[in-house]
Design a protein around this motif. Structure first.
Motif, PDB file in Angstrom:
ATOM      1  N   ILE A   1      -0.116   6.984 -10.780  1.00  0.00           N
ATOM      2  CA  ILE A   1       0.449   6.519  -9.517  1.00  0.00           C
ATOM      3  C   ILE A   1       0.658   5.024  -9.623  1.00  0.00           C
ATOM      4  O   ILE A   1      -0.132   4.344 -10.288  1.00  0.00           O
ATOM      5  N   GLY A   2       1.700   4.534  -9.000  1.00  0.00           N
ATOM      6  CA  GLY A   2       1.930   3.099  -9.123  1.00  0.00           C
ATOM      7  C   GLY A   2       3.205   2.650  -8.463  1.00  0.00           C
ATOM      8  O   GLY A   2       3.651   3.251  -7.476  1.00  0.00           O
TER       9      GLY A   2
ATOM     10  N   GLY B   1       0.198  15.320   2.324  1.00  0.00           N
ATOM     11  CA  GLY B   1       0.721  16.652   2.101  1.00  0.00           C
ATOM     12  C   GLY B   1       0.119  17.375   0.927  1.00  0.00           C
ATOM     13  O   GLY B   1       0.472  18.502   0.624  1.00  0.00           O
ATOM     14  N   SER B   2      -0.798  16.703   0.221  1.00  0.00           N
ATOM     15  CA  SER B   2      -1.415  17.366  -0.921  1.00  0.00           C
ATOM     16  C   SER B   2      -2.768  16.747  -1.204  1.00  0.00           C
ATOM     17  O   SER B   2      -2.942  15.539  -1.060  1.00  0.00           O
ATOM     18  N   THR B   3      -3.701  17.568  -1.614  1.00  0.00           N
ATOM     19  CA  THR B   3      -4.988  17.026  -2.038  1.00  0.00           C
ATOM     20  C   THR B   3      -5.030  16.887  -3.552  1.00  0.00           C
ATOM     21  O   THR B   3      -6.037  16.513  -4.117  1.00  0.00           O
ATOM     22  N   TYR B   4      -3.923  17.187  -4.190  1.00  0.00           N
ATOM     23  CA  TYR B   4      -3.840  17.088  -5.653  1.00  0.00           C
ATOM     24  C   TYR B   4      -3.971  15.639  -6.069  1.00  0.00           C
ATOM     25  O   TYR B   4      -3.384  14.744  -5.470  1.00  0.00           O
ATOM     26  N   SER B   5      -4.732  15.385  -7.087  1.00  0.00           N
ATOM     27  CA  SER B   5      -4.900  14.038  -7.601  1.00  0.00           C
ATOM     28  C   SER B   5      -3.880  13.792  -8.691  1.00  0.00           C
ATOM     29  O   SER B   5      -3.864  14.478  -9.710  1.00  0.00           O
TER      30      SER B   5
ATOM     31  N   ASN C   1      -5.929   9.371  -2.500  1.00  0.00           N
ATOM     32  CA  ASN C   1      -4.592   9.354  -3.082  1.00  0.00           C
ATOM     33  C   ASN C   1      -3.784   8.174  -2.579  1.00  0.00           C
ATOM     34  O   ASN C   1      -2.647   8.316  -2.115  1.00  0.00           O
ATOM     35  N   THR C   2      -4.396   7.013  -2.631  1.00  0.00           N
ATOM     36  CA  THR C   2      -3.718   5.788  -2.240  1.00  0.00           C
ATOM     37  C   THR C   2      -3.712   4.810  -3.394  1.00  0.00           C
ATOM     38  O   THR C   2      -4.585   4.843  -4.267  1.00  0.00           O
ATOM     39  N   VAL C   3      -2.722   3.946  -3.388  1.00  0.00           N
ATOM     40  CA  VAL C   3      -2.640   2.907  -4.399  1.00  0.00           C
ATOM     41  C   VAL C   3      -2.153   1.626  -3.741  1.00  0.00           C
ATOM     42  O   VAL C   3      -1.260   1.654  -2.893  1.00  0.00           O
TER      43      VAL C   3
ATOM     44  N   SER D   1       0.836  -1.192   0.000  1.00  0.00           N
ATOM     45  CA  SER D   1       0.000   0.000   0.000  1.00  0.00           C
ATOM     46  C   SER D   1       0.874   1.247   0.000  1.00  0.00           C
ATOM     47  O   SER D   1       1.963   1.243   0.574  1.00  0.00           O
ATOM     48  N   CYS D   2       0.368   2.276  -0.637  1.00  0.00           N
ATOM     49  CA  CYS D   2       1.088   3.557  -0.679  1.00  0.00           C
ATOM     50  C   CYS D   2       0.068   4.658  -0.456  1.00  0.00           C
ATOM     51  O   CYS D   2      -0.967   4.705  -1.137  1.00  0.00           O
TER      52      CYS D   2
END
Length: 114
Positions: free
Chosen positions: A34-35, A26-30, A76-78, A21-22
Motif C-alpha cells: 500500500i502506498g 469495504g474489506s478486512t483483507y490486508s 488498513n491505513t497508510v 492519509s489513506c
C-alpha cells in the motif's frame, strides 16, 4: 467493494509540510503493498513511496530523506508525511493498494508554491 479514501492534500509554501492519509474501506483483507503515487501535469504517474505487509519501504529517489510512509495494518491505513516540500512535488497524489487486485484512490491535489 474496496474503496481507498485519501485526505490531507492542499496548498503549502516551499519548505513546508503536509500529511496525507489513506483509508481502505469495504474489506478486512490486508493488502500486500500500500502506498502513494503521484502525477504532475503532462507527466506520467510515478511511485512516491510504498510499504509492504512486513514494513519494508520503497521511496522514489526524489523524496528520500523528506517523505516518510507509515502503515497501520489493523486499520488498513497508510500515511505519508511530507517535509521539506518543493515546487516540483506539486501533483495529484493517489493512494494505491495491491491485494488480489490493484486499487486506486480518487487522488488529492498537493500544490507547493515557491
Amino acid at each position: 467493494q474496496v474503496q481507498l479514501v485519501e485526505s490531507g492534500g492542499g496548498l503549502v509554501q516551499a519548505g513546508g509540510s503536509l500529511r496525507l492519509s489513506c483509508a481502505a474501506s469495504g474489506s478486512t483483507y490486508s493488502f500486500n503493498r500500500i502506498g502513494w503515487y503521484r502525477q504532475a501535469p503532462g507527466k506520467q504517474r510515478e511511485l512516491v513511496a510504498v510499504i509492504n505487509s512486513v514494513g519494508s519501504t520503497n521511496y522514489a529517489d526524489s523524496v528520500k530523506g523528506r517523505f516518510t510512509i507509515s502503515r497501520a495494518n489493523a486499520k488498513n491505513t497508510v500515511d505519508l508525511q511530507m517535509n521539506g516540500l518543493k515546487p516540483e512535488d506539486t501533483a495529484v497524489y493517489y493512494c494505491y493498494a495491491l491485494g488480489i487486485y490493484t486499487y486506486w484512490g480518487q487522488g488529492t491535489q498537493v500544490t507547493v508554491s515557491s
